[in-house]
Design a protein around this motif. Sequence first.
Motif, mmCIF file in Angstrom:
data_model
loop_
_atom_site.group_PDB
_atom_site.id
_atom_site.type_symbol
_atom_site.label_atom_id
_atom_site.label_comp_id
_atom_site.label_asym_id
_atom_site.label_seq_id
_atom_site.Cartn_x
_atom_site.Cartn_y
_atom_site.Cartn_z
ATOM 1 N N VAL A 19 65.271 11.299 -95.401
ATOM 2 C CA VAL A 19 66.512 11.181 -94.628
ATOM 3 C C VAL A 19 67.322 12.472 -94.756
ATOM 4 O O VAL A 19 67.114 13.258 -95.679
ATOM 5 C CB VAL A 19 67.390 10.005 -95.113
ATOM 6 C CG1 VAL A 19 66.797 8.675 -94.724
ATOM 7 C CG2 VAL A 19 67.612 10.067 -96.619
ATOM 8 N N GLU A 20 68.202 12.653 -93.780
ATOM 9 C CA GLU A 20 69.157 13.765 -93.912
ATOM 10 C C GLU A 20 70.542 13.254 -93.537
ATOM 11 O O GLU A 20 70.671 12.283 -92.794
ATOM 12 C CB GLU A 20 68.744 14.961 -93.043
ATOM 13 C CG GLU A 20 68.637 14.642 -91.571
ATOM 14 C CD GLU A 20 68.076 15.804 -90.767
ATOM 15 O OE1 GLU A 20 67.727 16.833 -91.361
ATOM 16 O OE2 GLU A 20 67.995 15.648 -89.537
ATOM 17 N N TRP A 21 71.565 13.912 -94.083
ATOM 18 C CA TRP A 21 72.947 13.536 -93.783
ATOM 19 C C TRP A 21 73.448 14.451 -92.670
ATOM 20 O O TRP A 21 73.432 15.672 -92.810
ATOM 21 C CB TRP A 21 73.818 13.661 -95.031
ATOM 22 C CG TRP A 21 73.471 12.627 -96.060
ATOM 23 C CD1 TRP A 21 72.545 12.753 -97.050
ATOM 24 C CD2 TRP A 21 74.015 11.306 -96.186
ATOM 25 N NE1 TRP A 21 72.473 11.600 -97.798
ATOM 26 C CE2 TRP A 21 73.372 10.698 -97.290
ATOM 27 C CE3 TRP A 21 74.975 10.571 -95.488
ATOM 28 C CZ2 TRP A 21 73.656 9.400 -97.705
ATOM 29 C CZ3 TRP A 21 75.261 9.292 -95.910
ATOM 30 C CH2 TRP A 21 74.607 8.707 -96.993
ATOM 31 N N VAL A 22 73.848 13.833 -91.566
ATOM 32 C CA VAL A 22 74.293 14.627 -90.418
ATOM 33 C C VAL A 22 75.814 14.551 -90.345
ATOM 34 O O VAL A 22 76.395 13.461 -90.392
ATOM 35 C CB VAL A 22 73.673 14.061 -89.114
ATOM 36 C CG1 VAL A 22 74.091 14.890 -87.920
ATOM 37 C CG2 VAL A 22 72.161 14.019 -89.235
ATOM 38 N N THR A 23 76.439 15.722 -90.254
ATOM 39 C CA THR A 23 77.911 15.738 -90.189
ATOM 40 C C THR A 23 78.361 15.974 -88.751
ATOM 41 O O THR A 23 77.973 16.954 -88.120
ATOM 42 C CB THR A 23 78.473 16.864 -91.082
ATOM 43 O OG1 THR A 23 77.730 16.872 -92.289
ATOM 44 C CG2 THR A 23 79.938 16.668 -91.375
ATOM 45 N N VAL A 24 79.159 15.026 -88.251
ATOM 46 C CA VAL A 24 79.766 15.180 -86.932
ATOM 47 C C VAL A 24 81.261 15.383 -87.176
ATOM 48 O O VAL A 24 81.865 14.581 -87.896
ATOM 49 C CB VAL A 24 79.538 13.901 -86.069
ATOM 50 C CG1 VAL A 24 80.149 14.053 -84.691
ATOM 51 C CG2 VAL A 24 78.070 13.555 -86.011
ATOM 52 N N PRO A 25 81.852 16.479 -86.620
ATOM 53 C CA PRO A 25 83.277 16.732 -86.905
ATOM 54 C C PRO A 25 84.135 15.492 -86.604
ATOM 55 O O PRO A 25 83.935 14.830 -85.598
ATOM 56 C CB PRO A 25 83.619 17.891 -85.958
ATOM 57 C CG PRO A 25 82.306 18.544 -85.643
ATOM 58 C CD PRO A 25 81.257 17.484 -85.724
#
Length: 488
Positions: A372-378
């Motif tokens: 998994v990866e952590w995706v950052t959305v502003p």
Amino acid sequence: MGKITGFLEIDRKVESYAPVEERIKNYREFTLPMEEKDVKDQGARCMDCGIPFCHSGCPLGNLIPDFNDAVYRGKWEKASEILHSTNNFPEFTGRLCPAPCEEACVLGINEDPVTIENIEKNIAETAFKKGWITAKPPLERTGKKVAVVGSGPAGLAAAQQLNRAGHQVTVFERDEKPGGLLRYGIPDFKMEKHVIDRRLEVLKEEGIEFKCGVHVGKDIKAGSLKNDFDAIVLTGGATVRRRLPIEGADLKGVVQAMDFLGQNNRRVDGIKDLGEEILATDKDVVVIGGGDTGSDCIGTSFRQGAKSVSNFEIMPMGTPDRPKDQPWPFWPMRLRTSSSHKEGAERFFSISTKKFIGDEKGNLKGLITSEVEWVTVPGQRPQLKEVEGTEREWKCELALLALGFTGSENTIAEQLGLEMDNRTNIKASEIDYKTNVPGIFVAGDQRRGQSLIVWAISEGRQAAHHVDKYLMGESALPLKGDGDLPRV
Ligand SMILES: Cc1cc2nc3c(=O)[nH]c(=O)nc-3n(C[C@H](O)[C@H](O)[C@H](O)COP(=O)(O)OP(=O)(O)OC[C@H]3O[C@@H](n4cnc5c(N)ncnc54)[C@H](O)[C@@H]3O)c2cc1C
Ligand code: SF4
């Protein structure tokens, strides 16, 4: 201060460990004691800083430079007095604390910090060996009665402080013996249980009554305590375990870490009637969760003779050094490798368990994961996203769920009409530990959520001051930052 040039001349040294192949043969503590001269040398490294940041790093406000100096000078009894003025149980924290004080130590800016935790353990052990830890019952009794519900470090600290103030304290504990997670969570190889027993003897001699095997809210109604006691301190911990609601979670072999650890500690204690045995012996074990509980499952699995132990963590691997965005003196989120990890576990990061696989008899035989990866959305919280094409099947006959705790059980809160907070802990202010019902206080993990022993002791002490004040109108029990000065 310690030796003026000590920090320039002496390198940091901590206790070493028995070799892995030796220590995994039993459940004994495996640290090798240091020579007295070496411990005194470590005290000499302390710079007696004008602003000792170690103080603020320690949730108890321990008077660290003062006891470092006393140790350097060989004044062990004085060191013990200083240490016990802020910490009821330094033999617990000296073994088990992750030592936020050391992360805050000024020497840590460009050198290895002072070995504060190890010095603390040596002070406590010397004090017990020399017979300086004796019962100090109060000279007078107030006639007030206090019930403490839960006998973990928060409950024990609150009980000892309130007893010192002269109140008659009864501790209710649903387990067979007192200690909370110190006894039925943390394995013996991290802390042997005679360490708790010798302290309990002192507490009992001081006049504290322990009623074990009593589940408040079930065996006795919480409301009845209100009639029988002048004040109640709730220290029941954050005991609701986080679940993993995925396919196959009901298979035999998918087990909550606390069932596994609690049963093993009882086995080590010689208890025979353990119900259905949960054993890692000859199994491929997967420990899901990379925290303290997961680490304890790893060490226990190796001691039971697991074939292999893999450890999954959903978060990415941290760096061993302090990340740049978490500067000194803050507690950094970095890769921590425990002694159990070093016993042979393979660690996997950024990995999520999707499904457990069973055989035709309903026994666990494997599991499926993906990266998994952590995706950052502003403007939004980071989102977890599966990485396509990374699915993997693992052989596994025992999966231990060490996913943390979601909060406090609510039976007592319902029976007493207490408010919960939005993290399902019992609601109380950090200033005075009062719940919404007069005379009822809450401290430790049951108030702050899953935390640390040092915080539990700190909260137990702080709450005791406010209970005493509620009962008597004023209190001489010290608050954090008071050191050993009496306070009114
Ligand atoms: C496996 C594991 C390992 C850990 N290792 C470390 C470590 O190395 N270092 C560290 O600093 N922290 C560690 N922690 C965290 C630490 O143990 C806790 O933060 C600390 O014990 C909390 O103390 P407490 O007194 O608030 O609650 P607890 O220790 O949880 O004690 C609560 C007690 O209340 C009793 N109780 C609850 N409800 C009732 C009721 N209704 N009636 C009667 N009794 C009741 C429970 O049986 C229990 O004995 C670990 C936690 C776990 C789970
Ligand atoms: S911050 Fe470190 S060096 Fe300074 S007083 Fe505290 S323990 Fe000693």
